[in-house]
Write a protein that holds these residues in place. Sequence first.
Motif, PDB file in Angstrom:
ATOM      1  N   VAL A  11       0.850  -1.196   0.000  1.00  0.00           N
ATOM      2  CA  VAL A  11       0.000   0.000   0.000  1.00  0.00           C
ATOM      3  C   VAL A  11       0.885   1.244   0.000  1.00  0.00           C
ATOM      4  CG1 VAL A  11      -1.755   1.309   1.252  1.00  0.00           C
ATOM      5  CG2 VAL A  11      -1.830  -1.203   1.238  1.00  0.00           C
ATOM      6  N   PRO A  12       0.715   2.157  -0.970  1.00  0.00           N
ATOM      7  CA  PRO A  12       1.503   3.389  -0.980  1.00  0.00           C
ATOM      8  C   PRO A  12       1.292   4.201   0.291  1.00  0.00           C
ATOM      9  CG  PRO A  12       0.451   3.056  -3.103  1.00  0.00           C
ATOM     10  CD  PRO A  12      -0.124   2.034  -2.176  1.00  0.00           C
ATOM     11  N   GLN A  13       2.380   4.816   0.775  1.00  0.00           N
ATOM     12  CA  GLN A  13       2.339   5.600   1.996  1.00  0.00           C
ATOM     13  C   GLN A  13       2.311   7.098   1.700  1.00  0.00           C
ATOM     14  OE1 GLN A  13       2.324   3.717   5.304  1.00  0.00           O
ATOM     15  NE2 GLN A  13       1.448   2.673   3.522  1.00  0.00           N
ATOM     16  N   ALA A  14       1.994   7.905   2.722  1.00  0.00           N
ATOM     17  CA  ALA A  14       1.811   9.343   2.533  1.00  0.00           C
ATOM     18  C   ALA A  14       3.053  10.014   1.958  1.00  0.00           C
ATOM     19  CB  ALA A  14       1.426   9.987   3.861  1.00  0.00           C
ATOM     20  N   ILE A  15       4.228   9.535   2.332  1.00  0.00           N
ATOM     21  CA  ILE A  15       5.455  10.152   1.845  1.00  0.00           C
ATOM     22  C   ILE A  15       5.564  10.052   0.328  1.00  0.00           C
ATOM     23  CG2 ILE A  15       6.878   8.077   2.095  1.00  0.00           C
ATOM     24  CD1 ILE A  15       9.139   9.894   3.078  1.00  0.00           C
ATOM     25  N   MET A  16       4.934   9.031  -0.260  1.00  0.00           N
ATOM     26  CA  MET A  16       4.969   8.871  -1.708  1.00  0.00           C
ATOM     27  C   MET A  16       4.178   9.964  -2.407  1.00  0.00           C
ATOM     28  SD  MET A  16       4.661   4.711  -2.008  1.00  0.00           S
ATOM     29  CE  MET A  16       4.472   4.807  -3.778  1.00  0.00           C
ATOM     30  N   ALA A  17       3.098  10.431  -1.795  1.00  0.00           N
ATOM     31  CA  ALA A  17       2.340  11.538  -2.377  1.00  0.00           C
ATOM     32  C   ALA A  17       3.206  12.790  -2.435  1.00  0.00           C
ATOM     33  CB  ALA A  17       1.068  11.788  -1.575  1.00  0.00           C
ATOM     34  N   ALA A  33       6.894   0.617 -10.478  1.00  0.00           N
ATOM     35  CA  ALA A  33       6.189  -0.624 -10.747  1.00  0.00           C
ATOM     36  C   ALA A  33       5.261  -1.027  -9.606  1.00  0.00           C
ATOM     37  CB  ALA A  33       7.206  -1.740 -10.997  1.00  0.00           C
ATOM     38  N   ALA A  34       4.062  -1.458  -9.992  1.00  0.00           N
ATOM     39  CA  ALA A  34       3.086  -1.999  -9.046  1.00  0.00           C
ATOM     40  C   ALA A  34       2.681  -3.382  -9.526  1.00  0.00           C
ATOM     41  CB  ALA A  34       1.859  -1.087  -8.962  1.00  0.00           C
ATOM     42  N   TYR A  43      10.304  -7.370  -4.584  1.00  0.00           N
ATOM     43  CA  TYR A  43      11.127  -7.027  -3.432  1.00  0.00           C
ATOM     44  C   TYR A  43      10.248  -6.543  -2.279  1.00  0.00           C
ATOM     45  CZ  TYR A  43      14.233  -6.763  -7.462  1.00  0.00           C
ATOM     46  OH  TYR A  43      14.894  -7.043  -8.619  1.00  0.00           O
ATOM     47  N   PRO A  44      10.814  -6.425  -1.072  1.00  0.00           N
ATOM     48  CA  PRO A  44      10.020  -5.907   0.051  1.00  0.00           C
ATOM     49  C   PRO A  44       9.602  -4.455  -0.173  1.00  0.00           C
ATOM     50  CG  PRO A  44      12.028  -6.998   0.828  1.00  0.00           C
ATOM     51  CD  PRO A  44      12.168  -6.847  -0.648  1.00  0.00           C
ATOM     52  N   ASN A  45       8.398  -4.137   0.295  1.00  0.00           N
ATOM     53  CA  ASN A  45       7.909  -2.757   0.325  1.00  0.00           C
ATOM     54  C   ASN A  45       7.772  -2.111  -1.049  1.00  0.00           C
ATOM     55  OD1 ASN A  45       9.835  -2.978   3.060  1.00  0.00           O
ATOM     56  ND2 ASN A  45       7.762  -2.181   3.397  1.00  0.00           N
ATOM     57  N   ILE A  46       7.528  -2.935  -2.066  1.00  0.00           N
ATOM     58  CA  ILE A  46       7.182  -2.348  -3.356  1.00  0.00           C
ATOM     59  C   ILE A  46       5.659  -2.226  -3.437  1.00  0.00           C
ATOM     60  CG2 ILE A  46       9.221  -3.341  -4.447  1.00  0.00           C
ATOM     61  CD1 ILE A  46       7.226  -5.199  -5.979  1.00  0.00           C
ATOM     62  N   THR A  47       5.190  -1.417  -4.379  1.00  0.00           N
ATOM     63  CA  THR A  47       3.761  -1.149  -4.465  1.00  0.00           C
ATOM     64  C   THR A  47       3.017  -2.249  -5.210  1.00  0.00           C
ATOM     65  OG1 THR A  47       3.946   0.104  -6.527  1.00  0.00           O
ATOM     66  CG2 THR A  47       4.233   1.321  -4.465  1.00  0.00           C
ATOM     67  N   ALA A  48       1.705  -2.278  -4.981  1.00  0.00           N
ATOM     68  CA  ALA A  48       0.830  -3.229  -5.657  1.00  0.00           C
ATOM     69  C   ALA A  48      -0.444  -2.498  -6.073  1.00  0.00           C
ATOM     70  CB  ALA A  48       0.513  -4.413  -4.761  1.00  0.00           C
ATOM     71  N   ILE A  49      -1.279  -3.191  -6.866  1.00  0.00           N
ATOM     72  CA  ILE A  49      -2.520  -2.573  -7.343  1.00  0.00           C
ATOM     73  C   ILE A  49      -3.576  -3.654  -7.574  1.00  0.00           C
ATOM     74  CG2 ILE A  49      -1.692  -2.564  -9.757  1.00  0.00           C
ATOM     75  CD1 ILE A  49      -3.872   0.213  -8.069  1.00  0.00           C
ATOM     76  N   HIS A  50      -3.701  -4.582  -6.585  1.00  0.00           N
ATOM     77  CA  HIS A  50      -4.663  -5.667  -6.778  1.00  0.00           C
ATOM     78  C   HIS A  50      -5.712  -5.768  -5.676  1.00  0.00           C
ATOM     79  CE1 HIS A  50      -2.245  -8.220  -4.004  1.00  0.00           C
ATOM     80  NE2 HIS A  50      -1.188  -7.807  -4.679  1.00  0.00           N
ATOM     81  N   ASN A  51      -5.832  -4.734  -4.817  1.00  0.00           N
ATOM     82  CA  ASN A  51      -6.963  -4.732  -3.878  1.00  0.00           C
ATOM     83  C   ASN A  51      -7.364  -3.299  -3.545  1.00  0.00           C
ATOM     84  OD1 ASN A  51      -5.408  -3.742  -1.628  1.00  0.00           O
ATOM     85  ND2 ASN A  51      -4.723  -5.826  -1.152  1.00  0.00           N
ATOM     86  N   GLU A  52      -8.415  -3.144  -2.789  1.00  0.00           N
ATOM     87  CA  GLU A  52      -8.966  -1.814  -2.516  1.00  0.00           C
ATOM     88  C   GLU A  52      -8.014  -0.944  -1.699  1.00  0.00           C
ATOM     89  OE1 GLU A  52     -11.582   0.002  -3.474  1.00  0.00           O
ATOM     90  OE2 GLU A  52     -11.795  -1.571  -4.981  1.00  0.00           O
ATOM     91  N   ALA A  53      -7.247  -1.554  -0.801  1.00  0.00           N
ATOM     92  CA  ALA A  53      -6.289  -0.767  -0.027  1.00  0.00           C
ATOM     93  C   ALA A  53      -5.216  -0.162  -0.926  1.00  0.00           C
ATOM     94  CB  ALA A  53      -5.649  -1.640   1.052  1.00  0.00           C
ATOM     95  N   HIS A  54      -4.778  -0.931  -1.925  1.00  0.00           N
ATOM     96  CA  HIS A  54      -3.810  -0.396  -2.881  1.00  0.00           C
ATOM     97  C   HIS A  54      -4.414   0.771  -3.653  1.00  0.00           C
ATOM     98  CE1 HIS A  54      -2.323  -4.824  -2.958  1.00  0.00           C
ATOM     99  NE2 HIS A  54      -1.709  -4.157  -1.989  1.00  0.00           N
ATOM    100  N   VAL A  55      -5.648   0.609  -4.114  1.00  0.00           N
ATOM    101  CA  VAL A  55      -6.318   1.670  -4.868  1.00  0.00           C
ATOM    102  C   VAL A  55      -6.423   2.939  -4.023  1.00  0.00           C
ATOM    103  CG1 VAL A  55      -8.502   2.367  -5.936  1.00  0.00           C
ATOM    104  CG2 VAL A  55      -7.578   0.067  -6.356  1.00  0.00           C
ATOM    105  N   ALA A  56      -6.843   2.785  -2.781  1.00  0.00           N
ATOM    106  CA  ALA A  56      -6.997   3.946  -1.898  1.00  0.00           C
ATOM    107  C   ALA A  56      -5.655   4.624  -1.648  1.00  0.00           C
ATOM    108  CB  ALA A  56      -7.634   3.516  -0.583  1.00  0.00           C
ATOM    109  N   GLY A  57      -4.588   3.835  -1.438  1.00  0.00           N
ATOM    110  CA  GLY A  57      -3.273   4.418  -1.205  1.00  0.00           C
ATOM    111  C   GLY A  57      -2.765   5.179  -2.407  1.00  0.00           C
ATOM    112  N   TRP A  58      -2.945   4.596  -3.592  1.00  0.00           N
ATOM    113  CA  TRP A  58      -2.505   5.285  -4.803  1.00  0.00           C
ATOM    114  C   TRP A  58      -3.347   6.524  -5.080  1.00  0.00           C
ATOM    115  CZ3 TRP A  58       1.931   5.311  -6.876  1.00  0.00           C
ATOM    116  CH2 TRP A  58       2.720   4.170  -7.011  1.00  0.00           C
ATOM    117  N   ARG A  59      -4.619   6.498  -4.687  1.00  0.00           N
ATOM    118  CA  ARG A  59      -5.476   7.663  -4.940  1.00  0.00           C
ATOM    119  C   ARG A  59      -4.949   8.904  -4.231  1.00  0.00           C
ATOM    120  NH1 ARG A  59     -10.328   5.588  -3.697  1.00  0.00           N
ATOM    121  NH2 ARG A  59     -10.626   4.763  -5.802  1.00  0.00           N
ATOM    122  N   HIS A  60      -4.371   8.743  -3.042  1.00  0.00           N
ATOM    123  CA  HIS A  60      -3.756   9.889  -2.356  1.00  0.00           C
ATOM    124  C   HIS A  60      -2.607  10.453  -3.191  1.00  0.00           C
ATOM    125  CE1 HIS A  60      -6.140   9.431   1.222  1.00  0.00           C
ATOM    126  NE2 HIS A  60      -5.691   8.214   1.468  1.00  0.00           N
TER     127      HIS A  60
END
Length: 350
Positions: A11-17, A33-34, A43-60
């Motif tokens: 899940v993308p974090q606030a610092i990424m915004a 890459a997601a 690798y650890p702590n890379i982004t994803a885009i396959h569930n609602e939490a990922h969508v919400a994190g990227w939306r920020h």
Amino acid sequence: MTRNRADADGVPQAIMATYYAQRASAGLIIAEAATPNAVGQTYPNITAIHNEAHVAGWRHVTDAVRAAGGRMFLQLQHGGRVGHPDTSGLTPVAPSAVPLPDTIFTPSGHQQAAVPREMTVDEIHSTVEDFAAAARNAVDAGFAGVEVHAANGYLLHQFLAKGTNHRTDAYGGSVEGRIRFVVEVVRAVTDAIGAERVGVRIAPGLTVNGIEEGDTESIYPALVDALADIGPAYLHVVFADPDNPVFQEIRKNWPGTLIANPVLGWGGPLPADGGRLAGERLLAAGADLISLGRAFLANPDLVERLRIGAPLNPVRDRGLMYVGGEDGYTDYPVLADARDAARLPEPVAS
């Protein structure tokens, strides 16, 4: 340009915004890459885009970039054999059971790569659908489109290469067989969100992550012709050399927009001009747009620096790229800050 600032679940974090909004002056940001599914995690702590939490994190992130006047595509990348059970909790999958020849970074440090499990035909079909679903999620998250990653030794590139694709079914063997998976993914993604929202990234001849294509001069003309029939918005050729006959052939045969990424060395020092001269050579060779990566890491205002010929911030300690936090991520100065610190005069327009 993976920076490992997501949480452990992708899940993308606030610092990424903050990071991406700082770079909103780019003509187009192609985000890091997601992964389209859990087994595709590299690798650890890379982004994803396959569930609602990922969508919400990227939306920020996309909201912040849009507010700053920018636009973004999201890169969709499945790691294939470039993964590890300690990272994803799953055995990596690949076209064939050929392991990565290098160690791979995991939550507990570098480990020997695992032997991947050869994908069944049903798994290939479900992975194609995962890419399409990821593209729809990206649009829901506010992205203008997606870039299908078929380069740098990850899953789609593994299907293209003889060294990693030993299959004898419809997804291996001949050139037509080895390009089939990539073509099916791109077609599914364009069907899902529209061809005008889709780009494709390729890296002809690149050997990173142990890739051995075997017949670069044959595989890419066939792939480019097949992709042209689908009609995505652009083709992105990375590590492009204007003097390379394969690049010249791609430019001649690709009917649409071609983005080229100049060869600046893999992990070596960044040129003082950030790649501008190399980019101009590619434009002269027929590229429509130029992509720059490492120079943007250290220069949030890279466009303005290139426009006026200002000096660039050097990329700091390579280790800071992947460790999380602000250091080497959101703390690079923009021109106004740099001038204040050095008491430099403002540039004079001519």
